[in-house]
Scaffold this motif. Structure first.
Motif, PDB file in Angstrom:
ATOM      1  N   SER A 125       1.987   4.050  -4.221  1.00  0.00           N
ATOM      2  CA  SER A 125       1.837   3.616  -2.832  1.00  0.00           C
ATOM      3  C   SER A 125       0.821   2.482  -2.716  1.00  0.00           C
TER       4      SER A 125
ATOM      5  N   SER B 216       1.745  -1.188  -1.272  1.00  0.00           N
ATOM      6  CA  SER B 216       0.977  -1.751  -0.148  1.00  0.00           C
ATOM      7  C   SER B 216       0.369  -3.093  -0.531  1.00  0.00           C
TER       8      SER B 216
ATOM      9  N   ALA C 251       7.665   4.244  -2.131  1.00  0.00           N
ATOM     10  CA  ALA C 251       6.719   3.687  -1.157  1.00  0.00           C
ATOM     11  C   ALA C 251       7.174   2.330  -0.634  1.00  0.00           C
TER      12      ALA C 251
ATOM     13  N   ALA D 285      -3.725   3.276   0.217  1.00  0.00           N
ATOM     14  CA  ALA D 285      -2.294   3.479  -0.023  1.00  0.00           C
ATOM     15  C   ALA D 285      -1.428   3.095   1.179  1.00  0.00           C
ATOM     16  N   ASP D 286      -2.050   2.912   2.361  1.00  0.00           N
ATOM     17  CA  ASP D 286      -1.202   2.591   3.518  1.00  0.00           C
ATOM     18  C   ASP D 286      -1.732   1.388   4.271  1.00  0.00           C
TER      19      ASP D 286
END
Length: 388
Positions: A151, A155, A187, A387-388
């Motif tokens: 992830s 990103s 992801a 991760a986001d």
């Protein structure tokens, strides 16, 4: 929870190994289950060095009012899952109380079955596949996991390069690379990206031109190519020779001088996700880097095994794993594996790579990763990535 400092501030400028305080024949053995040879030999040596430095800094422990020497028992699991069980059995036969390692998830899983049967806990250092801990009741780990790492890199690809399309390449049959590739794909697609191809190469591949050309033909904005250290340099060098300018992203295994050497002298943009940066200025990290470099430079074999004077993230993790093991033995006040395992489950310590405590699976609770760029023959900190 027991809150324990890592004890990494000890002076380490001497070129001589520190002699443990004499404690008669009282010894507690910590196993080091790592590849010293094979595709992951370079990374295995760096994790081992971290544990060895930990043993240099804290060579003894108090149990029941008596001083025990801490003795490292190092075996070469030779990278592969096929060799894992025999190397693990060797450690069991040597009477270790706890095990550190391994670099490589497949061999960790294979060894885990042996450790579980023997009731000996293990602390993974850089093995990031979820199954290492989820399928084994005695395995813990101090690194982040592949779903998180996948992830993070998805990103990063989107935020840094505006990537809408990605090409993914991993090695067939390798749990680490295939697992990380899968998590990147999940992801990237979840965030609205398109995977132009998700391909695998077989072990022993030397020519990656067809794969690289597929990335270009598919209109990829980035290439995500987690692989063993043995293959990454060829991927980078061949991409450069083909005039492919797409950014190439790798996972934590790529933080190795072989990768930075391959990038050196080219225009390739190569980025890796990793667990630690040696320029981290926080107290424990800074003390560790200073002491570790002095220790490395005091021994030519250590320097050779490390591949130079850099502080690899897996070495910092190796040190943290050693100190975590020591803290668990100290908390358990026992050399018994089951008692140490129970102590690990509730442990919380301040460490070089950030505070370490474990969830119900035995996984370290982590929230960020470091992104580094391979450039000018080394690795340069680029950014901290969520991760986001």
């Amino acid at each position: 929870d027991a809150k324990t400092a890592c004890g990494c501030g000890k002076e380490a400028a001497s070129s001589e190994e520190a002699a443990p305080a004499s404690s008669g024949d009282k010894v507690v053995k910590i196993g080091v289950f790592e590849p010293q040879t094979g595709d992951n030999g370079a990374g295995g040596k760096q994790e081992t060095l971290g544990a060895q430095y930990g043993n240099y800094v804290q060579p003894t422990i108090e149990i029941g009012g008596e001083t025990y020497d801490i003795q490292l028992e190092i075996v070469d699991n030779r990278t592969t899952a096929e060799n894992g069980p025999s190397a693990a059995s060797e450690l069991v036969n040597r009477g270790v109380s706890i095990v550190l390692g391994s670099y490589g998830s497949g061999v960790s899983m294979a060894g885990g079955k042996v450790f579980e049967e023997a009731g000996i806990p293990a602390i993974g250092i850089g093995c990031t596949n979820p199954q290492v801990t989820s399928d084994c009741s005695v395995y813990f780990r101090v690194c982040f996991l592949d779903p998180f790492q996948g992830s993070v890199m998805a990103s990063f690809a989107m935020e840094e390069f505006g990537a809408k399309k990605a090409y993914v390449l991993s090695m067939l049959g390798d749990d680490y690379t295939v697992g990380l590739a899968k998590n990147f794909v999940i992801a990237f697609e979840a965030a609205g990206g398109e995977i132009v191809a998700d391909e695998t190469f077989v072990e022993g591949t030397a020519d990656f031109s067809a794969y690289l050309n597929n990335a270009v033909a598919g209109g990829a904005d980035v290439i995500f190519a987690p692989s063993a250290i043995a293959y990454a340099p060829q991927i980078i060098e061949q991409a450069s020779a083909l005039g492919i300018s797409l950014p190439i992203l790798g996972g934590d295994t790529w933080e190795n001088s072989a990768i930075s050497d391959a990038q050196n002298g080219t225009d390739m943009q190569v980025f890796v996700s990793t667990f630690f940066d040696e320029n981290d200025e926080s107290g424990l990290a800074k003390e560790f880097v200073t002491g570790y470099k002095a220790w490395l430079n005091g021994n030519s074999q250590n320097l050779t095994n490390n591949g130079g004077n850099v502080v690899a993230a897996v070495s910092a993790l190796g040190y943290d794993a050693y100190m975590t093991a020591v803290a668990a033995i100290e908390k358990a006040q026992s050399t018994d594996g089951s008692a140490i395992r129970d102590a690990l489950a509730g442990l919380s310590i301040d460490a070089v790579t950030g505070s370490i405590s474990f969830d119900a699976n035995g996984d370290a609770i982590k929230s960020t990763a470091y992104i580094k760029q391979a450039i000018d023959g080394g690795f340069q900190f680029y950014k901290v990535q969520n991760a986001d």
